[in-house]
Structures are given as structure tokens and as C-alpha cells.
Design a protein around this motif. Structure first.
Motif, PDB file in Angstrom:
ATOM      1  N   SER A 116       5.349  -3.487  -4.387  1.00  0.00           N
ATOM      2  CA  SER A 116       4.220  -2.739  -4.921  1.00  0.00           C
ATOM      3  C   SER A 116       4.189  -1.352  -4.299  1.00  0.00           C
ATOM      4  CB  SER A 116       2.907  -3.473  -4.637  1.00  0.00           C
ATOM      5  OG  SER A 116       1.798  -2.677  -5.024  1.00  0.00           O
ATOM      6  N   ARG A 117       3.910  -0.345  -5.133  1.00  0.00           N
ATOM      7  CA  ARG A 117       3.769   1.031  -4.673  1.00  0.00           C
ATOM      8  C   ARG A 117       2.305   1.426  -4.562  1.00  0.00           C
ATOM      9  NH1 ARG A 117       4.960   4.511  -8.110  1.00  0.00           N
ATOM     10  NH2 ARG A 117       5.627   6.202  -6.716  1.00  0.00           N
ATOM     11  N   LEU A 123       8.762  -3.734 -19.106  1.00  0.00           N
ATOM     12  CA  LEU A 123       7.814  -3.190 -20.065  1.00  0.00           C
ATOM     13  C   LEU A 123       7.668  -1.696 -19.801  1.00  0.00           C
ATOM     14  CD1 LEU A 123       5.698  -3.626 -22.307  1.00  0.00           C
ATOM     15  CD2 LEU A 123       4.025  -4.071 -20.499  1.00  0.00           C
ATOM     16  N   ASP A 124       7.768  -0.890 -20.840  1.00  0.00           N
ATOM     17  CA  ASP A 124       7.705   0.567 -20.709  1.00  0.00           C
ATOM     18  C   ASP A 124       6.757   1.105 -21.771  1.00  0.00           C
ATOM     19  OD1 ASP A 124       8.060   3.223 -20.235  1.00  0.00           O
ATOM     20  OD2 ASP A 124      10.225   3.258 -20.573  1.00  0.00           O
ATOM     21  N   ASP A 125       5.504   1.355 -21.367  1.00  0.00           N
ATOM     22  CA  ASP A 125       4.466   1.811 -22.286  1.00  0.00           C
ATOM     23  C   ASP A 125       3.716   2.970 -21.629  1.00  0.00           C
ATOM     24  OD1 ASP A 125       2.353   2.247 -23.962  1.00  0.00           O
ATOM     25  OD2 ASP A 125       1.590   0.198 -23.933  1.00  0.00           O
ATOM     26  N   PRO A 126       3.979   4.212 -22.030  1.00  0.00           N
ATOM     27  CA  PRO A 126       3.322   5.368 -21.400  1.00  0.00           C
ATOM     28  C   PRO A 126       1.796   5.291 -21.429  1.00  0.00           C
ATOM     29  CG  PRO A 126       5.157   6.081 -22.768  1.00  0.00           C
ATOM     30  CD  PRO A 126       4.964   4.625 -23.047  1.00  0.00           C
ATOM     31  N   SER A 149       3.387  -1.296 -14.532  1.00  0.00           N
ATOM     32  CA  SER A 149       3.840   0.095 -14.448  1.00  0.00           C
ATOM     33  C   SER A 149       5.337   0.162 -14.731  1.00  0.00           C
ATOM     34  CB  SER A 149       3.540   0.684 -13.079  1.00  0.00           C
ATOM     35  OG  SER A 149       2.161   0.906 -12.908  1.00  0.00           O
ATOM     36  N   SER A 150       5.750   1.147 -15.521  1.00  0.00           N
ATOM     37  CA  SER A 150       7.141   1.217 -15.947  1.00  0.00           C
ATOM     38  C   SER A 150       8.101   1.416 -14.785  1.00  0.00           C
ATOM     39  CB  SER A 150       7.318   2.348 -16.968  1.00  0.00           C
ATOM     40  OG  SER A 150       6.874   3.582 -16.434  1.00  0.00           O
ATOM     41  N   ASP A 151       7.603   1.977 -13.656  1.00  0.00           N
ATOM     42  CA  ASP A 151       8.477   2.200 -12.508  1.00  0.00           C
ATOM     43  C   ASP A 151       8.299   1.152 -11.415  1.00  0.00           C
ATOM     44  OD1 ASP A 151       5.966   2.938 -11.672  1.00  0.00           O
ATOM     45  OD2 ASP A 151       6.557   4.899 -10.879  1.00  0.00           O
ATOM     46  N   SER A 152       7.592   0.066 -11.711  1.00  0.00           N
ATOM     47  CA  SER A 152       7.378  -0.978 -10.714  1.00  0.00           C
ATOM     48  C   SER A 152       8.576  -1.915 -10.646  1.00  0.00           C
ATOM     49  CB  SER A 152       6.115  -1.787 -11.038  1.00  0.00           C
ATOM     50  OG  SER A 152       6.033  -2.940 -10.220  1.00  0.00           O
ATOM     51  N   ALA A 153       9.031  -2.199  -9.416  1.00  0.00           N
ATOM     52  CA  ALA A 153      10.137  -3.129  -9.247  1.00  0.00           C
ATOM     53  C   ALA A 153       9.737  -4.555  -9.596  1.00  0.00           C
ATOM     54  CB  ALA A 153      10.643  -3.073  -7.809  1.00  0.00           C
ATOM     55  N   SER A 154       8.434  -4.835  -9.621  1.00  0.00           N
ATOM     56  CA  SER A 154       7.954  -6.168  -9.974  1.00  0.00           C
ATOM     57  C   SER A 154       7.652  -6.308 -11.459  1.00  0.00           C
ATOM     58  CB  SER A 154       6.696  -6.499  -9.159  1.00  0.00           C
ATOM     59  OG  SER A 154       6.992  -6.504  -7.786  1.00  0.00           O
ATOM     60  N   ASN A 155       7.850  -5.230 -12.204  1.00  0.00           N
ATOM     61  CA  ASN A 155       7.772  -5.288 -13.662  1.00  0.00           C
ATOM     62  C   ASN A 155       9.142  -5.761 -14.144  1.00  0.00           C
ATOM     63  OD1 ASN A 155       7.621  -4.814 -16.421  1.00  0.00           O
ATOM     64  ND2 ASN A 155       7.219  -2.629 -16.244  1.00  0.00           N
ATOM     65  N   VAL A 199      -3.210   2.248 -16.211  1.00  0.00           N
ATOM     66  CA  VAL A 199      -3.029   1.673 -14.879  1.00  0.00           C
ATOM     67  C   VAL A 199      -3.283   2.716 -13.808  1.00  0.00           C
ATOM     68  CG1 VAL A 199      -1.299   0.745 -13.300  1.00  0.00           C
ATOM     69  CG2 VAL A 199      -1.464  -0.166 -15.611  1.00  0.00           C
ATOM     70  N   GLU A 200      -2.784   3.918 -14.015  1.00  0.00           N
ATOM     71  CA  GLU A 200      -2.982   4.984 -13.040  1.00  0.00           C
ATOM     72  C   GLU A 200      -4.457   5.313 -12.868  1.00  0.00           C
ATOM     73  OE1 GLU A 200      -1.426   9.556 -12.151  1.00  0.00           O
ATOM     74  OE2 GLU A 200      -0.660   8.436 -13.875  1.00  0.00           O
ATOM     75  N   ALA A 201      -5.229   5.225 -13.936  1.00  0.00           N
ATOM     76  CA  ALA A 201      -6.657   5.560 -13.882  1.00  0.00           C
ATOM     77  C   ALA A 201      -7.443   4.597 -13.005  1.00  0.00           C
ATOM     78  CB  ALA A 201      -7.249   5.568 -15.291  1.00  0.00           C
ATOM     79  N   ILE A 202      -6.941   3.371 -12.835  1.00  0.00           N
ATOM     80  CA  ILE A 202      -7.634   2.387 -11.998  1.00  0.00           C
ATOM     81  C   ILE A 202      -7.774   2.912 -10.574  1.00  0.00           C
ATOM     82  CG2 ILE A 202      -7.515   0.052 -11.033  1.00  0.00           C
ATOM     83  CD1 ILE A 202      -5.913  -0.729 -13.566  1.00  0.00           C
ATOM     84  N   LYS A 203      -6.784   3.650 -10.114  1.00  0.00           N
ATOM     85  CA  LYS A 203      -6.751   4.165  -8.753  1.00  0.00           C
ATOM     86  C   LYS A 203      -7.388   5.555  -8.646  1.00  0.00           C
ATOM     87  CE  LYS A 203      -4.290   0.880  -6.687  1.00  0.00           C
ATOM     88  NZ  LYS A 203      -4.735   0.161  -5.495  1.00  0.00           N
ATOM     89  N   GLN A 204      -8.274   5.884  -9.566  1.00  0.00           N
ATOM     90  CA  GLN A 204      -8.912   7.202  -9.550  1.00  0.00           C
ATOM     91  C   GLN A 204     -10.426   7.078  -9.430  1.00  0.00           C
ATOM     92  OE1 GLN A 204      -7.349   9.050 -13.104  1.00  0.00           O
ATOM     93  NE2 GLN A 204      -5.349   9.414 -12.186  1.00  0.00           N
TER      94      GLN A 204
END
Length: 577
Positions: free
Chosen positions: A160-161, A498-501, A488-494, A507-512
Motif C-alpha cells: 500500500s502507498r 484494473l485501470d480506470d482514471p 488504484s491503477s498504480d497499486s501493487a495490490s491491484n 480514490v484520491e479524493a478520499i485522502k483529501q
């Protein structure tokens, strides 16, 4: 009763039958599990004798010694390293969280929101069990490992990043505290729970990786070294005296432990034992306890007849699901149709439902059905319904046809054929695979079943050696990091790529935000978008079993932790050493 959600940060390599039972003999005071519902943090308490040696069974193998790396990561790996304790804090069985006083003088504090900054005051005695103190270098080394940034750690695949991928810098103040500064605009309502120290920098430097801070290849090599090497360091109540990855770990008390917990045992051995053999081993006295993730009706029957064993079956930290490899099955409409063909209720009734009737289907990837933040985003899509009429309409609209013999054909006239995999030693997921094969076969889809050898699940997932796969996620009560880890498209655990912009943005907005309710709202938006991609089909939340010899005290299971009963292993003891 509403419970905090339990989401995945690690792979569980076997499922748990859902049960709601609790069994004990005539036990005095608080010894035993009969009070665990009302007193989850104190049940099975008792006075400990000085000394004693305990053998605890792990129900599956693991590979390597570095839990930061995504490859070969499963729950047993976390459990095997539980005695080293570098976590910022620990989730308790009642869903509360306590900071790790072996590392910190007090609970971490947020000192700024723009940018977000968190301050950590080290316990003045915090050390690595070898005479070396915890320092700023350890924070920075751990950040680099967790960053997912190839300029810091080349091709380091992290689970996880959520923490490391959002850090801007780490500094030491004049007062000696450590301040983690996040990237501008990044906020996180669960900032308190991030693990910020994972490994000692001086250990890798002594092994020759002195330029880890400036050379991403050296950093990566040091991370691999930590995975290949039995730890000689410890910040926890125990240190490893011997161990073989995937087989056993022998712990002895750490004389330099800086925490408040007092160890009474002489040793704890964690030994991998086949789940079917654990009860026999406990009855024979060669094993003192276990908290396997899988339980069958036969196992319950054995426990009920066994003398000298206390056991409890209860809510666990895991949930089962079926995932696609979106690289090999890249047609979204086909994925939607296949998920619609699958009858989840039948899968559940024929596995967990054999022991627990009327098991509830899981309808949200992140929040349990009983959670205050739960929203059912799944039912209206038809996915998991077994609605063959809806599935047929989706296939026709997407250009699929059936041959005269009933085979489902793609636009080129080829039969749709999928390889589905599950752990060989996971009876429930094997049964799920067989039922999926039957259900899809009725619609003309060929499903080829291939088992996964013990301990190889994360390898198979990382290498994408499947079209469909059934497995289990396990984790803690946190939820804001899981969407990034899963989707997340760049997650090693994905693992299914799955690649959906649009989903990435959600997902990024959750951390905002630092508001928990707003984060949950944004998380549900991400869940809805992920379901639209027909990537992962939830099945059911699971329950688990703990079984211990009646001479053990202060041992109890923990639904809120990957470490399960090992979360408080420093407090374990025996009545008669």
C-alpha cells in the motif's frame, strides 16, 4: 450492534466458515472465552506463572521476512513477525486503538493541516534490541520503502502507498521529535494509524547497503535483503532466536524492550501446522493454541468433544470475493455478464451457510453490512444475482452468440474459456470455484479449474496467472487506505490490473479530507465506480475460530487485527509453568 468496518491490508490464505457459537467448560473468574462478548479485552484473563514455553500453530506458510513488500504477503507473514512490533499502535478487540508505548512517549499529534503534518515523540528508550536507538534515519528508510516511488526504491512493489506515497519530507525538530510532512493538499482522517517505522536503517547499512538514501537500486536491494534475512533486530517484546520462513519462528524475550508490557514466558514458537491436524496436536500437548482462519463442522464437532481445550467462534477480519484479471478478460460487458450469471447466495449457502444458515451476502467491498457507513451499491446492478436472463441480454448486446451445442462464442466464433484458481487447501474457495464452473457452464462458458499450492497465492496474483480467482482479504478497522490498495491503477495490490482514471480520481479524493464521514461518503462513491467495472465480486464476511489449551491465560482473539490473537502476545502466560 454496529461495528467498525474491517477492510483488507493483507491477504488471508484461507477462508472462515461463518458461525456464531461460543463454547467453554466450567471456568472460574474471567478465565475462558464465555465473557468475550461483554468484555472483549479482558476475557480469558488470569494470573501468570513465571516462565513457560508455548507453541502456537499458524495455519498456512509464508515466504520471506519483509511485510512492506507486496509479493508473497499474506496474513501468516504478519503473524510470524508479530513479536517485533514496529506498528504505530494496536487495534484492540473492542475496536479501540492504543499507541505503541515501546516506540512513542505519547500518542502522535497532527500539528498542521496545510500541509498536513504529524509529530511523533519517541520513547527515550526506543531501540532495535541491539543497542541502537530508533532515529530519523529509520523513519526515512521506512518511507522510501513504502513510497512506491521508483526514484527512491527502484521497482519496489509495496502492498500500500497510502502512507509513503503521500509523504513530502520527514524532519527532526530541535526538541528531538520527528515531523512527517505530507504533500500539499493531501489529507487523511486516519493519519493516526499509519505505520511510519518498519525497519532499522543501520541494519541494511551494516549489510553493505550504505548508499540507500541516494541510490534507488541500492535501496531496492536492501529491501530484498530484509525479505531474505531472518531479523536480528526487534522493537517489540520478543526477538527471534531461530526461524525458517514458511515453517517456524522461535521467539525469546527481548531484554531491551522499551514498552510497558511485561513478558512472563521463556519462549513462544510459531509453527506452521496443517489445519486438519491442529486439534489433534493441541489434545496431545504438542501445541498450545491456534487461531486458524478456516473452520468446518467436523472441526467444531472435534472441539466440542475435546477435553482441555477452550474455543470460541466469532466475527473475524476477513471477507471473501471473486476477482477478474482485467488484462486477460478485458471486455467489460463480458465481465458484467459473468458476474451476473454467478449466484452468490447459492455460493454462500453451500459453503459458510452449511454451518451458519441464512448467511448475509456482502454488498459493499469496504463497509460491512452492519456498518453505519454501509451502502448497498451492488444489488441493483444484478451482479451476483444469478439472473441468467439479464446476463443473456448483456451478452447479446455485446455481440456474443451461442453455438448449436450451447457454447458461448465471442465475435470471432471462439468459445469463451476462463481459468479460475483458488488455494488448494481452502475448502470453501475450492467449492466456490466448482460452483462457479457449474453456473457459468450452464451459460456455455468453459471454466478450467486450477488449484494454487500452499503459500503461493500472492505469487499467482502478482504474476496474474488466472482469469478468475477466489480469495480472501483481511485487515483492520481502518477504511480510507483500502480503496487505493484494491483499485488504484498504480497499486501493487491491484492484482487484476484494473485501470480506470475516473476511479483513480475518486480514490484520491478520499485522502483529501480529515472528516471521517466525508471520507466514508467519498469511499462509497469509489465503491460504486469499482462495481461498475465488474472487477471484484464480494461474497461474504467471514468468522473465525480460536482454540487454546486450558493452561493458557491472557490469550484471546482479536477481530480488529491481522495478527489475531498474537496482538497481545507479550501478555500471554501459563497457569502452571
Amino acid at each position: 450492534m454496529k461495528r467498525k468496518s474491517v477492510v483488507g491490508v493483507a491477504l488471508a490464505t484461507s477462508t472462515a466458515i461463518v458461525l456464531a457459537a461460543c463454547a467453554n467448560g466450567d471456568i472460574e473468574d474471567t478465565v475462558g472465552f464465555e465473557d468475550c462478548d461483554d468484555s472483549p479485552t479482558t476475557c480469558n484473563s488470569g494470573e501468570r506463572s513465571k516462565g513457560g514455553d508455548i507453541t502456537w500453530a499458524l495455519d498456512n506458510a509464508w515466504q520471506g521476512w519483509n511485510v512492506v513488500r507486496a509479493e508473497n504477503l499474506n496474513v501468516q507473514k504478519y503473524q510470524a513477525l508479530a513479536g517485533l512490533s514496529t506498528e504505530t499502535g494496536f487495534w484492540q478487540p473492542d475496536g479501540t486503538w492504543d499507541y505503541n508505548d515501546a516506540l512513542w512517549a505519547n500518542e502522535p499529534t497532527m500539528i498542521s493541516q496545510s500541509p498536513m503534518q504529524v509529530e511523533y515523540e519517541l520513547n527515550e528508550d526506543a531501540n532495535w534490541g541491539d543497542g541502537n536507538p530508533v532515529t530519523l534515519d529509520d523513519f526515512i528508510y521506512s518511507w522510501y520503502q513504502l513510497s512506491g516511488d521508483s526514484e527512491k526504491c527502484l521497482d519496489c512493489s509495496v502492498a500500500s502507498r497510502a502512507y509513503g506515497g503521500n509523504v513530502a519530507r520527514i524532519d527532526e525538530t530541535d526538541e528531538g521529535t520527528i515531523v512527517v510532512t505530507y504533500e500539499e493538499g493531501h489529507l487523511d482522517p486516519e493519519w493516526l494509524y499509519h505505520t511510519v517505522v518498519t525497519h532499522p536503517a543501520h541494519i541494511v547499512e551494516a549489510a553493505g547497503f550504505t548508499d540507500w538514501r541516494h541510490d534507488a537500486e541500492v535501496m531496492a536491494a536492501s529491501s530484498e535483503y530484509l525479505d531474505d534475512t531472518v531479523p536480528t533486530w526487534s522493537a517489540g517484546p520478543f526477538r527471534i532466536s531461530d526461524g525458517v520462513a514458511g515453517d517456524y519462528v522461535i521467539y525469546e524475550p527481548n531484554p531491551d524492550y522499551a514498552g510497558s508490557a511485561e513478558v512472563s514466558l521463556d519462549s513462544i514458537t510459531l509453527q506452521v501446522i496443517e489445519p486438519s491436524e491442529i486439534i489433534t496436536e493441541i489434545r496431545q500437548g504438542s501445541v498450545d493454541g491456534a487461531a486458524p482462519a478456516s473452520v468446518s463442522a467436523e472441526m467444531i464437532s472435534q472441539l466440542a468433544r475435546a477435553d482441555g481445550i477452550r474455543y470460541r467462534i466469532h466475527e473475524g477480519p476477513s471477507w471473501t470475493h471473486i476477482d477478474f484479471n482485467t488484462n486477460s478478460v478485458d471486455d467489460l460487458e463480458l465481465r458484467r455478464a459473468i458476474f451476473t450469471m454467478i449466484d452468490v447466495d447459492t455460493l454462500n449457502d453451500s459453503t459458510v451457510g452449511l454451518v451458519q444458515p441464512s448467511v448475509e451476502r456482502k454488498t459493499n467491498h469496504i463497509f460491512r453490512n452492519s456498518d453505519d457507513h454501509h451502502v448497498d451499491h451492488l444489488t441493483l446492478t444484478g451482479q451476483g444475482s444469478g439472473d441468467v436472463t439479464m446476463a443473456h441480454e448483456l451478452l447479446v448486446d455485446a455481440g456474443y452468440t451461442h453455438s448449436s451445442s450451447g457454447e458461448l462464442l465471442d465475435a470471432e466464433g471462439n468459445q469463451v474459456s476462463l481459468t479460475m484458481r483458488a488455494n488448494a487447501d481452502d475448502a470453501d474457495m475450492q467449492a466456490v470455484s466448482e460452483m462457479v464452473q457449474q453456473q457459468l457452464g450452464e451459460m456455455g462458458v468453459e471454466v478450467i479449474l486450477e488449484s494454487i499450492s500452499a503459500g503461493q497465492l500472492t505469487t499467482v496474483l502478482s504474476e496474474q496467472n488466472y482469469d478468475l480467482v477466489a480469495f480472501t482479504w483481511s485487515g483492520t478497522p481502518t477504511f480510507t487506505g483500502a480503496p487505493s490498495q484494491y483499485w488504484s491503477s498504480d497499486s501493487a495490490s491491484n492484482f487484476g490490473k484494473l485501470d480506470d482514471p475516473e476511479l483513480d480520481e475518486l480514490v484520491e479524493a478520499i485522502k483529501q479530507t480529515t472528516d471521517m464521514d466525508e471520507a466514508a461518503k467519498r469511499t462509497n462513491a469509489a465503491v460504486e465506480a469499482a462495481i461498475a467495472q465488474a472487477y471484484s465480486l464480494p461474497l461474504a464476511d467471514t468468522q473465525v475460530v480460536i482454540m487454546v489449551s486450558d493452561r493458557m491465560v491472557n490469550v484471546r482473539d482479536n477481530w480488529a487485527s491481522n495478527m489475531r490473537a498474537l496482538y497481545n502476545m507479550a501478555e500471554w502466560g501459563v497457569i502452571d509453568a
